[in-house]
Write an enzyme that holds these catalytic residues in place. Structure first.
Site, PDB file in Angstrom:
ATOM      1  N   GLY A  46       0.774  -1.281   0.114  1.00 28.74           N
ATOM      2  CA  GLY A  46      -0.153   0.016   0.082  1.00 28.74           C
ATOM      3  C   GLY A  46       0.789   1.357   0.095  1.00 28.74           C
ATOM      4  CD  GLN A  51       3.674   5.670   2.741  1.00 26.96           C
ATOM      5  OE1 GLN A  51       2.359   5.161   2.325  1.00 26.96           O
ATOM      6  NE2 GLN A  51       4.634   5.070   3.309  1.00 26.96           N
ATOM      7  CB  CYS A  93       5.792   1.900   7.367  1.00 23.76           C
ATOM      8  SG  CYS A  93       5.149   3.491   6.551  1.00 23.76           S
ATOM      9  CG  LEU A  94       6.600   1.071   1.279  1.00 26.56           C
ATOM     10  CD1 LEU A  94       5.924   1.212   0.308  1.00 26.56           C
ATOM     11  CD2 LEU A  94       7.758   0.021   1.139  1.00 26.56           C
ATOM     12  CG  HIS A 135      -0.115   0.850   7.375  1.00 29.54           C
ATOM     13  ND1 HIS A 135       0.932   0.594   8.552  1.00 29.54           N
ATOM     14  CD2 HIS A 135       0.697   1.857   6.608  1.00 29.54           C
ATOM     15  CE1 HIS A 135       2.205   1.061   7.987  1.00 29.54           C
ATOM     16  NE2 HIS A 135       1.901   1.937   7.148  1.00 29.54           N
ATOM     17  CD  GLU A 136      -1.029   2.438   2.921  1.00 27.44           C
ATOM     18  OE1 GLU A 136      -0.458   3.627   2.993  1.00 27.44           O
ATOM     19  OE2 GLU A 136      -0.385   1.455   2.967  1.00 27.44           O
ATOM     20  CG  HIS A 139       0.796   6.437   5.585  1.00 27.18           C
ATOM     21  ND1 HIS A 139       2.030   7.020   6.234  1.00 27.18           N
ATOM     22  CD2 HIS A 139       0.965   5.244   5.548  1.00 27.18           C
ATOM     23  CE1 HIS A 139       2.813   5.915   6.286  1.00 27.18           C
ATOM     24  NE2 HIS A 139       2.105   4.981   5.947  1.00 27.18           N
TER      25      HIS A 139
END
Ligand SMILES: [Zn+2]
Length: 179
Positions: A46, A51, A93-94, A135-136, A139
């Site tokens: 995702g 991000q 997480c990225l 999670h997204e 963000h």
């Protein structure tokens, strides 16, 4: 189409609450295409617009990397309308390189939002997809998964990053799928 650089902690853009999308123009559709490409290349399951430095409420997800594209989800202005039970998932997480931790979230969620062609969309999700959606959406509210773990664990990670920064190093490359 282009890959966009993924911002990492402690970049300030990751702490901002993203704005609702009011108009879908060519700018947003290019952004979405780039986000999808960036997510698959990372690789991640995702990615949220903040991000890649864009403070708008857009997320893309695909929890099935075996057959990329078949379960691709793009959601604009997503809202969680129902939450059921809890689940503990080891998240990465990225934007938080080289760190994972157990996070408690809802096991099942109902999320509503809009598709890129301006249709209303409802998604009932459980397991990884439910975790990834939460999670997204976090963000979009300027929250990282490390904000949902114990202060002690978070502090260990922050100290590790500060040390690497002092040494002029970046955290090692990721080896697993991140959200
Ligand atoms: Zn993330």
């Amino acid at each position: 189409m282009a890959l966009r650089p993924i911002l990492s902690y402690p970049n300030a853009c990751l702490k901002e609450k993203a704005r609702d999308v009011a108009n879908l123009t060519g700018t947003e559709s290019t952004l979405i295409t780039d986000m999808v490409e960036t997510m698959y290349a990372a690789p991640g399951v995702g990615l949220a617009a903040p991000q890649v430095g864009v403070s708008q409420r857009i997320i893309v997800l695909d929890v099935d990397h075996e057959s990329p594209g078949t379960r691709l989800i793009t959601l604009i202005n997503p809202v969680i309308t129902e939450r059921e039970e809890t689940i503990v998932w080891e998240e990465g997480c990225l934007s938080v390189p080289d760190f994972t931790a157990d996070v408690t979230r809802a096991r099942r969620v109902l999320v509503t939002g809009w598709t890129p062609d301006e249709k209303e969309q409802s998604i009932e999700a459980d397991g990884l997809l439910a975790v990834a959606l939460q999670h997204e959406i976090d963000h979009l509210d300027g929250k990282l998964f490390i904000d949902r773990i114990s202060r002690l664990k978070r502090d260990l990670y922050k100290r590790r990053i500060r040390k690497l920064q002092r040494q002029g190093k970046t955290p090692p490359a990721r080896t697993r799928l991140s959200i």
